[in-house]
Design an enzyme around this catalytic site. Structure first.
Site, short mmCIF file in Angstrom:
data_model
loop_
_atom_site.label_atom_id
_atom_site.label_comp_id
_atom_site.label_asym_id
_atom_site.label_seq_id
_atom_site.Cartn_x
_atom_site.Cartn_y
_atom_site.Cartn_z
N ASN A 89 0.80 -1.22 0.00
CA ASN A 89 0.00 0.00 0.00
C ASN A 89 0.83 1.27 0.00
OD1 ASN A 89 -2.35 1.88 0.78
ND2 ASN A 89 -1.00 2.02 2.56
N SER A 143 -3.55 2.70 -8.73
CA SER A 143 -4.32 3.94 -8.82
C SER A 143 -4.98 4.02 -10.18
CB SER A 143 -3.40 5.15 -8.62
OG SER A 143 -4.06 6.36 -8.96
N TYR A 155 3.83 9.92 -11.29
CA TYR A 155 2.94 9.10 -10.46
C TYR A 155 2.21 8.09 -11.33
CZ TYR A 155 -0.69 7.87 -7.07
OH TYR A 155 -1.53 7.19 -6.22
N ALA A 156 1.67 8.54 -12.46
CA ALA A 156 0.95 7.64 -13.36
C ALA A 156 1.87 6.53 -13.86
CB ALA A 156 0.37 8.43 -14.54
N ALA A 157 3.09 6.89 -14.19
CA ALA A 157 4.05 5.89 -14.67
C ALA A 157 4.35 4.86 -13.59
CB ALA A 157 5.34 6.58 -15.11
N SER A 158 4.52 5.33 -12.36
CA SER A 158 4.84 4.41 -11.26
C SER A 158 3.70 3.45 -10.98
CB SER A 158 5.20 5.20 -9.99
OG SER A 158 4.06 5.81 -9.41
#
Length: 253
Positions: A89, A143, A155-158
């Site tokens: 998480n 996400s 963030y999107a890539a991760s």
């Protein structure tokens, strides 16, 4: 109790989704190992679990380092003798939802180290424990950003990496009795999201996101996501693996 006598490691267990998940797991009979970097906040969550007569071990760690993940798993086995469930998480946001033209190297390293590397390192250590037993459950908190791009570029890539990792682990482990699924929350009322200042947001990215999601729909509470995680961790979901489950009230449909 759907998790009776299970031993679960929950990363980022000091607040938000991690805290809600740890409390719910304890109520459902699991022995809980919570880990995060902030010791004081981690101990506060541990005390809440003890007050409901739950069994808990709090271990501080830096999950961006492989050694930190290994230490948590070793402490869990030393205390409880096994690991049945891992909830990956722990995660961080980039600063200001930066679009690709605005990213900074330090943000790339920080977000990827925690969100992607930390998830990989923990899954690696837990897989070594679960494989000999031919059983176990790994749940990764990704996400909607990883599915739809609805977030800062890094963030999107991760989180996209976390989704791909989930499918990879599930494929590898399906014949080994180990399940792996991902939960993709949309907006969630957590300390991490509340700390973001609107004035610091990348308005170009915000505008693009708002055009593709219904912001009038409800925002998830941490408990909403925790309920989904608990279901996936339980035997009620024994036929489910390699799946990516969105929890966003339909905002991104």
């Amino acid at each position: 109790m759907i998790l009776k006598d299970k031993v679960a490691i929950i990363t980022g267990g000091n607040s938000g989704i991690g805290e809600a998940t740890a409390l719910l797991f304890a109520k459902e009979g699991a022995k809980v190992v919570i880990t995060a970097r902030r010791k004081e906040q981690l101990e506060k969550v541990a005390e809440k679990i003890r007050k409901i007569n739950g069994e808990v071990l709090a271990v501080t760690s830096d999950i961006s380092k492989a050694e930190g993940c290994k230490n948590v798993v070793e402490e869990a086995i030393k205390t409880f003798g096994k690991v049945d469930i891992l909830v990956n998480n722990a995660g961080v946001l980039d600063h200001g939802l930066s679009a690709i033209e605005s990213i900074k190297e330090e943000d790339v390293n920080f977000v990827i180290d925690v969100n992607a590397k930390g998830t990989i390192y923990f899954a690696n250590e837990v897989a070594k424990v679960m494989l000999p037993n031919k059983s176990g459950v790994i749940i990764n908190v990704a996400s909607v950003a990883g599915l739809y791009g609805a977030g800062g570029a890094v963030y999107a890539a991760s989180k996209g990496a976390v989704i791909s990792l989930t499918k990879n682990i599930a494929m590898r482990m399906a014949r080994e009795g180990i399940r792996c699924n991902a939960v993709c929350p949309g907006g969630v009322n957590t300390p991490m999201t509340k700390s973001e200042n609107l004035s610091n947001m990348d308005m170009n990215m915000m505008g693009a996101m708002m055009a593709h999601s219904d912001l009038k729909l409800p925002t998830c509470e941490p408990e909403d996501v925790a309920n989904t995680i608990a279901f996936l961790a339980s035997d009620k979901a024994k036929a489910i693996t390699g799946q990516i489950l969105v929890t966003d009230f339909g905002a991104n449909l």
